[in-house]
Structure formats: C-alpha cells, structure tokens
Design an enzyme around this catalytic site. Structure first.
Site, short mmCIF file in Angstrom:
data_model
loop_
_atom_site.label_atom_id
_atom_site.label_comp_id
_atom_site.label_asym_id
_atom_site.label_seq_id
_atom_site.Cartn_x
_atom_site.Cartn_y
_atom_site.Cartn_z
N ASP A 99 35.56 -40.65 48.98
CA ASP A 99 35.22 -39.60 48.07
C ASP A 99 34.53 -38.65 49.41
O ASP A 99 33.36 -38.63 50.16
CB ASP A 99 34.30 -39.54 46.79
N ASP A 200 37.07 -35.15 45.52
CA ASP A 200 36.07 -34.79 43.81
C ASP A 200 36.07 -33.51 43.16
O ASP A 200 36.35 -32.52 43.75
CB ASP A 200 34.55 -35.36 44.09
N GLU A 253 41.01 -34.99 42.27
CA GLU A 253 40.84 -35.01 40.58
C GLU A 253 41.07 -33.33 40.86
O GLU A 253 40.25 -33.10 40.66
CB GLU A 253 38.92 -35.70 40.94
N HIS A 318 34.91 -44.52 37.11
CA HIS A 318 33.51 -44.87 37.11
C HIS A 318 33.15 -44.03 36.14
O HIS A 318 32.32 -43.92 35.60
CB HIS A 318 32.86 -44.72 38.80
N ASP A 319 33.60 -43.28 34.90
CA ASP A 319 33.60 -41.64 34.51
C ASP A 319 33.75 -42.19 32.75
O ASP A 319 33.66 -41.31 31.91
CB ASP A 319 34.24 -40.48 34.67
C1 NOJ Z 1 33.50 -36.17 38.92
C2 NOJ Z 1 33.04 -37.45 39.07
O1 NOJ Z 1 33.79 -38.29 39.59
C3 NOJ Z 1 31.85 -37.70 38.30
O2 NOJ Z 1 31.71 -39.28 38.78
C4 NOJ Z 1 30.79 -37.22 39.25
O3 NOJ Z 1 30.03 -36.44 38.41
C5 NOJ Z 1 31.27 -34.69 39.16
N1 NOJ Z 1 32.87 -35.03 39.81
C6 NOJ Z 1 30.98 -34.32 40.23
O4 NOJ Z 1 30.95 -34.54 41.61
#
Ligand code: NOJ
Length: 538
Positions: A99, A200, A253, A318-319
């Site tokens: 990441d 990210d 992302e 993971h989100d």
């Molecule tokens: C996206 C990430 O996937 C997430 O887990 C994170 O909380 C936020 N960006 C902030 O970095």
C-alpha cells in the site's frame, strides 16, 4: 508503453494483521505470509497486495503512517523478513505489491509533529492550515469518518485539514518539497524490490479552493471538493514517470474518477495500470447490497473500458463487509455464483483473504469487539442521539469494516489456526466448519471453484483479455456475458429463473460438468446457478 503481464494475472489481497500469526502475539505477521505462500501458489494467484505494514500508531489499521521508511517491526517483522518474503514469492513466480498511503500521514509523523509547533515552522506548509474558530471553520466540508474535515489545534489555534480522521492530517501536495519527499520514498521502496503499489485514497490528493461550499448534502456528493479535483493530473503524471522507470504494477483506489475518465487513467499511456471503482458496493441499513447497482456499475465500467483502459474487478476488501452476506444470502451457493459472476470479467480480478472460503460477517454483541475507528465513532454518535447500547451497536456494526477483518480461518484447531496467542480481533465461531483445511478436502468447495476460475483465466486469452458483451442487461438477477467462445451466466438470486437466447442456438460444452449442451435456446437457472459454457466449433 506499460508492460502487460498483469492482464493475465489474478491478485490476492492480504490484510496482514489477520492473515497468519507466527510469533504468538495474536497479530498476523510477515513470516505468516511467507508460511502461506505455497497455499497462495496452489490457489493460482500471480501477485499479492499487502495492506500497510509500516510504522504506525494503528489508529486506522495502519493507514496512519508515522514513518514511511520503517516497518512496524513489533507487529509485523523486519525489513529482512520482508526481503525474505519477496525473495520467496519471486522464486515461486508471484509478485508483491504494498500500500502507498500519501494523501495523509499519521499525526504522529515527525513532519506533522513539527508542522503543528508554530506558524513559521519549516514543516508548516507540509500540511493544510487555515485560521479558524469553533464557530468559523474554513468551510463546511465533512470528513469520510464523520465530523468536519477541520480540527483546531493548539498551540497555534489554527485548523488543519483531514479527509479521514483527525489523526490522519492531509499532506499539502501543492508544496513541491512534499512531492519530492514522497517521490524519493516511492523510489526507495521500488529499489528495495517491491513490485508496485496499491495507491490509497489517491484521488483525494488535490482539493477544491477552500471557499467551495457544499450546498446540499442530499444532491451533491459531500466528498466532491476532494475527489478527483482538477489539478491532480499533474501529480499523477509525475508519479507515472517514476512508476514507468521500475515497470511497477499500480492499482489506484480512485473514487470520483468516473468510468469514462478511467480510460485515460489506465490505458497504455495512463498514469496507472488499473482502478478499483467504488461505485458498486452500496448497502442499505440492513447491510443488504443493491444488485441492480452492482450489475449496472459492473456493466458500465466493463463497457467504458473496453476500447481503452483496464479494470480491477473485486467483490471484497478490508473496508467492506463480506459479500456472501451483502449480495449473497449467506449460502455457499451464493458465494459461488458471485465468484463466477466477477472472476471471468475483463480486467485483473482481486480476491480478498477469506473470500475464497466464503467467510461471513461477524455477529457483534459488544462494542469492545470492534476495532474500526469509524464504527466506534458511529456507535458513540448513536449513543449520544439517545439510542440504547444494543441499538447503537446494531446500527454501527451492520456495515462495519471489521466484518472482513476477523482472522483468516485456516483450520478447525483453536483460534482457527490463525494464532497460538490471543487474537487481536474476534474470530468468527463458524471457523469450525468454514476453514481452508476443510475446503481443500472438498472437491465442491468455493475454494476449488476459485482455483478453477483462476485456471480458466490463465489458460484462455478470451477470458483474460478478450472482448466482453453483456446479455440480458435488463434482467433483475441474471448477470450474463460472452467472452469470445465463452458464455458465462449467473443467477445472482435465490429465485429460479429461465432465460431465452436469440436464434440460432449454439452448441456448447459445460466447462464444469463437461456435458454437451446442444442448440442452446432456453436455459433454466436454479437458485444461485452459474454456467460456464464454451462454444463447440461447428
Ligand atoms: C482507504 C483504505 O482502504 C481505508 O482502509 C483507509 O481507512 C482509508 N483509505 C484512509 O487511508
């Protein structure tokens, strides 16, 4: 021109804290990933993406970095361990990406510690500071994790800007020194042998002018002033030069980058190789996904990126809560239909750890079981609104990110074979039946289906890189498409249905059962059915 190896590839996302713990501290580690490389090789994945393992106070699962050049050694292991991981992965033909979190740092990062000291500190301009009072914040923007994007800070009395939590101040990308620091750091990691990055929150690095006012929280996206704002192109172009030098694999992302814009972000001359779209995964207040939105989004992204650009299809990360409980109905059959539906799309698909065995959401019974900052924030907000503990917990956890962060279920031994210690996060009690060891011995398991789907991607160029044409675009439950000689049909619902094809019918072979399907004109699909057919040459 970028190299194209990733077009045949399948990625696997590892949330290291919850993957495999080898030193008994209850937290997964780099050596745990090394231990499981043969498992990943056997599954067929071509590269792994590891969530942040850098030095961090772990306010947001490692997305709050306090030293870009150091690993969180106490939790995850040393640079030597990471070198060993890369060496072993490479020797097995797998690549490793990490990441890259450069929209913000931790508030414990030395730059921020300096920055907040005084208005004339040399690091002041590494972050965004504005004059403010509690009644007069610089604007009405709200952060992803709730509350204002501005936090007033002593000793200077000014406010700093953060699109996530107040522990994650945003870097000021206008400052050339910041950019230089970041590019140096990226170069350093690539020199260590990392094969690339998942970028990210990359679409947030540029912000609208501070006087941009959010007029209505209902009609325009409250995130508009910091999502893919004009000006970002210059930074992305600088990044690209660096990535190209190392032929790095890059996945962005990039919320706010539309499917139309994604073409130029990800084509042969684009800034990055592919984008995770974030549009398909809306959930209602009961945690249920929106199948129509899912289907329409997937179709639009696939079609818009057909002539130019590249997709990164995924169901989980993971989100997000577990897809088996969001778009599926908790059954293995639903997990399988969903797997087929997305794994044979055009693009580089990603599998999130545990998805391949149908791991499910966790039934949270107490807030002490929760780690995710935003979930705890929401829980407290609901308590303050007067909800009971039970009601607040339900609202806060229904769509919590912690559903997907419970430890990986390897086998039926204590703690699911994840750790010999006390796991950092609750383990789903269904590990007794739902685990990798059990899935490996069951030829009909979700795991074995994933293996088969990966093999198809590797074997047939029609599937990895070929054209895609969607069939029955208006059907409420069927996601079906053609990829060259292949016809893929899924019923993403528990209700049986029948579909009728246009004449003339074609002869197919069922790639799963090997049965011959002559003159296909009508297809009865049982609940959560899937078919992978290959045309028989006339
Ligand atoms: C996206 C990430 O996937 C997430 O887990 C994170 O909380 C936020 N960006 C902030 O970095």
């Amino acid at each position: 021109m970028k190299s194209n190896w990733f077009k045949q590839a399948v990625g696997y996302q590892i949330y290291p804290k919850s993957f495999r713990d080898t030193n008994g501290d209850g937290i997964g580690d780099i050596n745990g990933i090394i231990e499981k490389l043969p498992y990943l090789k056997d599954l067929g994945v071509d590269f792994i993406w590891i969530n942040p393992i850098y030095k961090s106070p772990q306010f947001d699962g490692g997305y709050d970095i306090s030293d870009y050049y150091a690993l969180d050694e106490d939790r995850f292991g040393t640079m030597a361990d990471l070198q060993n991981l890369m060496m072993q992965a490479h020797s097995m033909g797998m690549k490793v990406i990490m990441d890259l979190v450069v929209n913000h740092t931790s508030n414990q990062h030395p730059w921020f510690i300096e920055s907040r000291k005084s208005k004339d500190n040399p690091y002041r301009d590494y972050y965004h500071w504005q004059p403010a009072t509690p009644d007069h914040l610089p604007n009405n923007w709200i952060s992803f994790f709730g509350g204002s994007t501005w936090t007033i800070d002593e000793p200077t009395g000014e406010a700093y800007f953060h699109v996530f939590s107040k522990e994650q101040p945003d870097l000021n990308w206008h400052n050339p020194k910041v950019r230089e620091e970041i590019y140096d750091m990226v170069r350093w990691w690539l020199e260590q042998g990392i094969d690339g990055f998942r970028l990210d929150a990359i679409s947030h690095i540029e912000k609208a002018p501070w006087d941009f006012e959010i007029k209505s929280f209902k009609d325009n996206s409250p995130w508009e002033p910091f999502m893919n704002v004009a000006g970002i192109e210059a930074y992305m172009a600088e990044f690209k030069k660096l990535f190209d030098e190392f032929d790095a694999l890059t996945v962005g992302e990039a919320s706010g980058v539309s499917s139309k814009e994604a073409t130029s972000w990800t084509d042969d001359h684009g800034y990055i190789d592919m984008i995770f779209e974030l549009e398909h995964s809306n959930k209602d207040d009961n945690g249920q996904g929106d199948l129509k939105l899912f289907k329409d989004t997937i179709m639009r992204w696939q079609e818009d990126l057909l002539a130019r650009g590249w997709n990164a299809p995924y169901l989980e990360n993971h989100d997000q809560p577990r897809v088996i409980d969001v778009l599926g109905d908790g059954t293995e059959a639903s997990a399988k239909a969903l797997a087929v539906a997305y794994m044979l799309l055009r693009g580089t698909p990603f599998i999130y750890q545990g998805q391949e065995i149908g791991m499910t959401n966790f039934d949270y019974t107490d807030i002490s079981q929760v780690d995710a900052t935003d979930t705890i924030y929401l829980y407290n907000e609901k308590l303050a609104e007067g909800l009971s503990k039970t009601a607040a917990l339900k609202v806060a956890t229904v769509n919590s990110r912690d559903h997907s962060r419970t430890p990986m279920q390897w086998d039926a031994t204590e703690n699911a074979g994840f750790t010999d210690g006390k796991p950092w996060l609750v383990i789903n009690p269904n590990y007794l039946e739902k685990n990798v060891a059990a899935a490996q011995t069951n030829p009909d398991s979700i795991l074995n289906l994933y293996k088969f789907l990966i093999q198809l991607r590797h074997e047939y160029q029609d599937i990895s890189e070929g054209h895609i044409t969607f069939l029955f675009p208006e059907h409420p439950a069927v996601l079906a498409y053609k990829r060259g000689e292949f016809l893929i049909v899924t019923n993403l619902s528990a209700t049986p249905t029948t579909i009728t094809f246009e004449r003339p019918g074609h002869d197919y072979q069922d790639m799963v059962t090997q049965a011959i399907v002559p003159d296909l004109l009508e297809l009865s699909l049982e609940s959560w059915a899937y078919r992978i057919y290959k045309k028989i040459k006339e």
